[in-house]
Design a protein around this motif. Structure first.
Motif, PDB file in Angstrom:
ATOM      1  N   THR A   1       3.541   9.758 -36.120  1.00 20.00           N
ATOM      2  CA  THR A   1       4.907   9.308 -35.895  1.00 20.00           C
ATOM      3  C   THR A   1       4.881   8.008 -35.109  1.00 20.00           C
ATOM      4  OG1 THR A   1       7.099   9.920 -35.045  1.00 20.00           O
ATOM      5  CG2 THR A   1       5.209  10.748 -33.811  1.00 20.00           C
ATOM      6  N   LEU A   2       5.774   7.127 -35.449  1.00 16.01           N
ATOM      7  CA  LEU A   2       5.888   5.827 -34.793  1.00 16.01           C
ATOM      8  C   LEU A   2       7.272   5.729 -34.175  1.00 16.01           C
ATOM      9  CD1 LEU A   2       4.945   2.933 -34.158  1.00 16.01           C
ATOM     10  CD2 LEU A   2       5.768   2.274 -36.437  1.00 16.01           C
ATOM     11  N   TYR A   3       7.300   5.556 -32.858  1.00 15.66           N
ATOM     12  CA  TYR A   3       8.548   5.411 -32.109  1.00 15.66           C
ATOM     13  C   TYR A   3       8.627   3.973 -31.626  1.00 15.66           C
ATOM     14  CZ  TYR A   3      12.089   6.114 -28.493  1.00 15.66           C
ATOM     15  OH  TYR A   3      13.214   6.039 -27.726  1.00 15.66           O
ATOM     16  N   ASN A   4       9.819   3.362 -31.758  1.00 11.24           N
ATOM     17  CA  ASN A   4       9.973   1.988 -31.306  1.00 11.24           C
ATOM     18  C   ASN A   4      11.302   1.825 -30.577  1.00 11.24           C
ATOM     19  OD1 ASN A   4      10.905  -0.875 -31.469  1.00 11.24           O
ATOM     20  ND2 ASN A   4       8.840  -1.116 -32.291  1.00 11.24           N
ATOM     21  N   ALA A   5      11.182   1.447 -29.305  1.00 10.93           N
ATOM     22  CA  ALA A   5      12.351   1.109 -28.480  1.00 10.93           C
ATOM     23  C   ALA A   5      12.072  -0.262 -27.872  1.00 10.93           C
ATOM     24  CB  ALA A   5      12.585   2.154 -27.408  1.00 10.93           C
ATOM     25  N   GLY A   6      11.599  -1.180 -28.729  1.00 10.86           N
ATOM     26  CA  GLY A   6      11.224  -2.512 -28.280  1.00 10.86           C
ATOM     27  C   GLY A   6       9.736  -2.777 -28.441  1.00 10.86           C
ATOM     28  N   ARG A   7       8.962  -1.701 -28.512  1.00 11.69           N
ATOM     29  CA  ARG A   7       7.528  -1.807 -28.805  1.00 11.69           C
ATOM     30  C   ARG A   7       7.070  -0.515 -29.465  1.00 11.69           C
ATOM     31  NH1 ARG A   7       3.623   0.435 -25.616  1.00 11.69           N
ATOM     32  NH2 ARG A   7       4.332   1.524 -23.764  1.00 11.69           N
TER      33      ARG A   7
ATOM     34  N   GLU B   1      10.340  25.226 -41.951  1.00 15.13           N
ATOM     35  CA  GLU B   1      10.357  24.593 -43.276  1.00 15.13           C
ATOM     36  C   GLU B   1      11.424  23.500 -43.355  1.00 15.13           C
ATOM     37  OE1 GLU B   1      11.300  25.890 -47.856  1.00 15.13           O
ATOM     38  OE2 GLU B   1      10.334  27.364 -46.558  1.00 15.13           O
ATOM     39  N   ALA B   2      12.602  23.771 -42.820  1.00 15.86           N
ATOM     40  CA  ALA B   2      13.695  22.793 -42.864  1.00 15.86           C
ATOM     41  C   ALA B   2      13.397  21.579 -41.986  1.00 15.86           C
ATOM     42  CB  ALA B   2      15.007  23.445 -42.450  1.00 15.86           C
ATOM     43  N   ILE B   3      12.740  21.788 -40.846  1.00 15.16           N
ATOM     44  CA  ILE B   3      12.351  20.668 -39.983  1.00 15.16           C
ATOM     45  C   ILE B   3      11.368  19.772 -40.725  1.00 15.16           C
ATOM     46  CG2 ILE B   3      11.127  20.010 -37.865  1.00 15.16           C
ATOM     47  CD1 ILE B   3      12.222  22.681 -36.650  1.00 15.16           C
ATOM     48  N   THR B   4      10.357  20.387 -41.326  1.00 12.88           N
ATOM     49  CA  THR B   4       9.360  19.628 -42.077  1.00 12.88           C
ATOM     50  C   THR B   4      10.023  18.854 -43.207  1.00 12.88           C
ATOM     51  OG1 THR B   4       7.634  21.228 -41.538  1.00 12.88           O
ATOM     52  CG2 THR B   4       7.230  19.800 -43.433  1.00 12.88           C
ATOM     53  N   SER B   5      10.915  19.490 -43.948  1.00 16.75           N
ATOM     54  CA  SER B   5      11.595  18.840 -45.061  1.00 16.75           C
ATOM     55  C   SER B   5      12.471  17.682 -44.580  1.00 16.75           C
ATOM     56  CB  SER B   5      12.446  19.875 -45.800  1.00 16.75           C
ATOM     57  OG  SER B   5      13.175  19.277 -46.832  1.00 16.75           O
ATOM     58  N   ALA B   6      13.198  17.875 -43.497  1.00 21.96           N
ATOM     59  CA  ALA B   6      14.116  16.843 -43.002  1.00 21.96           C
ATOM     60  C   ALA B   6      13.383  15.631 -42.438  1.00 21.96           C
ATOM     61  CB  ALA B   6      15.030  17.432 -41.921  1.00 21.96           C
ATOM     62  N   LEU B   7      12.261  15.859 -41.763  1.00 24.07           N
ATOM     63  CA  LEU B   7      11.603  14.761 -41.053  1.00 24.07           C
ATOM     64  C   LEU B   7      10.475  14.077 -41.823  1.00 24.07           C
ATOM     65  CD1 LEU B   7      11.442  16.183 -37.404  1.00 24.07           C
ATOM     66  CD2 LEU B   7      13.122  14.618 -38.410  1.00 24.07           C
TER      67      LEU B   7
ATOM     68  N   TRP C   1      14.227   3.698 -32.818  1.00 22.36           N
ATOM     69  CA  TRP C   1      14.050   4.398 -34.086  1.00 22.36           C
ATOM     70  C   TRP C   1      12.694   5.080 -34.074  1.00 22.36           C
ATOM     71  CZ3 TRP C   1       9.717   2.656 -36.466  1.00 22.36           C
ATOM     72  CH2 TRP C   1       9.332   1.332 -36.260  1.00 22.36           C
ATOM     73  N   GLN C   2      12.536   6.067 -34.984  1.00 23.45           N
ATOM     74  CA  GLN C   2      11.276   6.800 -35.087  1.00 23.45           C
ATOM     75  C   GLN C   2      11.017   7.135 -36.543  1.00 23.45           C
ATOM     76  OE1 GLN C   2      11.131  10.255 -32.576  1.00 23.45           O
ATOM     77  NE2 GLN C   2       9.025  10.744 -33.121  1.00 23.45           N
ATOM     78  N   ASP C   3       9.814   6.788 -37.003  1.00 25.80           N
ATOM     79  CA  ASP C   3       9.356   7.163 -38.336  1.00 25.80           C
ATOM     80  C   ASP C   3       8.488   8.412 -38.220  1.00 25.80           C
ATOM     81  OD1 ASP C   3      10.527   5.061 -39.738  1.00 25.80           O
ATOM     82  OD2 ASP C   3       8.779   3.768 -39.530  1.00 25.80           O
ATOM     83  N   PHE C   4       8.714   9.362 -39.115  1.00 21.15           N
ATOM     84  CA  PHE C   4       7.952  10.606 -39.167  1.00 21.15           C
ATOM     85  C   PHE C   4       7.141  10.606 -40.451  1.00 21.15           C
ATOM     86  CE2 PHE C   4      11.599  11.360 -36.529  1.00 21.15           C
ATOM     87  CZ  PHE C   4      11.135  12.178 -35.514  1.00 21.15           C
ATOM     88  N   ARG C   5       5.862  10.362 -40.356  1.00 15.55           N
ATOM     89  CA  ARG C   5       5.002  10.333 -41.546  1.00 15.55           C
ATOM     90  C   ARG C   5       4.648  11.759 -41.959  1.00 15.55           C
ATOM     91  NH1 ARG C   5       2.856   4.878 -41.068  1.00 15.55           N
ATOM     92  NH2 ARG C   5       4.668   3.782 -40.211  1.00 15.55           N
ATOM     93  N   ALA C   6       4.560  11.985 -43.257  1.00 15.34           N
ATOM     94  CA  ALA C   6       4.172  13.302 -43.769  1.00 15.34           C
ATOM     95  C   ALA C   6       2.773  13.681 -43.301  1.00 15.34           C
ATOM     96  CB  ALA C   6       4.258  13.327 -45.292  1.00 15.34           C
ATOM     97  N   SER C   7       1.964  12.688 -42.962  1.00 17.18           N
ATOM     98  CA  SER C   7       0.596  12.933 -42.489  1.00 17.18           C
ATOM     99  C   SER C   7       0.554  13.566 -41.101  1.00 17.18           C
ATOM    100  CB  SER C   7      -0.179  11.616 -42.432  1.00 17.18           C
ATOM    101  OG  SER C   7       0.383  10.765 -41.426  1.00 17.18           O
ATOM    102  N   GLY C   8       1.703  13.561 -40.393  1.00 18.30           N
ATOM    103  CA  GLY C   8       1.722  14.081 -39.026  1.00 18.30           C
ATOM    104  C   GLY C   8       1.719  12.989 -37.973  1.00 18.30           C
TER     105      GLY C   8
ATOM    106  N   ASP D   1       8.408  11.802 -43.865  1.00 22.42           N
ATOM    107  CA  ASP D   1       8.656  10.489 -44.458  1.00 22.42           C
ATOM    108  C   ASP D   1      10.094  10.017 -44.253  1.00 22.42           C
ATOM    109  OD1 ASP D   1       6.032  10.034 -45.260  1.00 22.42           O
ATOM    110  OD2 ASP D   1       6.324  11.141 -47.126  1.00 22.42           O
ATOM    111  N   ALA D   2      10.684  10.391 -43.123  1.00 23.72           N
ATOM    112  CA  ALA D   2      12.045   9.975 -42.792  1.00 23.72           C
ATOM    113  C   ALA D   2      12.036   9.105 -41.547  1.00 23.72           C
ATOM    114  CB  ALA D   2      12.925  11.204 -42.543  1.00 23.72           C
ATOM    115  N   ARG D   3      13.135   8.382 -41.361  1.00 23.30           N
ATOM    116  CA  ARG D   3      13.348   7.603 -40.146  1.00 23.30           C
ATOM    117  C   ARG D   3      14.590   8.153 -39.461  1.00 23.30           C
ATOM    118  NH1 ARG D   3      13.240   1.136 -39.320  1.00 23.30           N
ATOM    119  NH2 ARG D   3      11.041   1.656 -39.485  1.00 23.30           N
TER     120      ARG D   3
END
Length: 112
Positions: A56-62, A30-36, A47-54, A38-40
């Motif tokens: 995730t977008l990771y970017n290290a140059g692409r 529950e805490a993992i879901t809450s923390a991540l 950086w990595q965006d965690f969408r509530a939909s499941g 819709d968070a970056r």
């Protein structure tokens, strides 16, 4: 130094720690879901965006799109074309977050 002196010194060191120092806390599902959700998380050079939909977008140059979910008190991700999921223990200290894999590999980032 005798045992009493060692114990007293250890107590003094623990007591003298700054009150603002935060300890790492292991997160449950529950805490993992809450923390991540819709968070970056920013990492060194990425950086990595965690969408509530499941998604995730990771970017290290692409951009690299994957899937994420919290289950069994762990963060799990899947990155195409791989079909399997990799899971990690998650710890948090304030806005810092740490992912630890089964082989002991550690990735730390900052929640935004």
């Amino acid at each position: 130094m005798n045992k009493t002196a060692i114990a007293a010194l250890a107590a003094l060191v623990l007591w003298a720690r700054p009150a603002s120092a935060q300890e790492w806390q292991r997160l449950d599902t529950e805490a993992i879901t809450s923390a991540l959700s819709d968070a970056r998380v920013t990492y060194e050079g990425a950086w990595q965006d965690f969408r509530a939909s499941g998604r995730t977008l990771y970017n290290a140059g692409r951009d690299s799109w994957g899937r994420w979910e919290a289950r069994g008190d762990r963060y799990c991700s899947q990155w195409p074309p791989a079909a399997g999921w990799a899971c990690y223990d998650v710890d948090r200290a304030g806005d810092l977050i740490r992912f630890t894999g089964d082989s002991g590999d550690v990735t730390e980032g900052r929640l935004e």
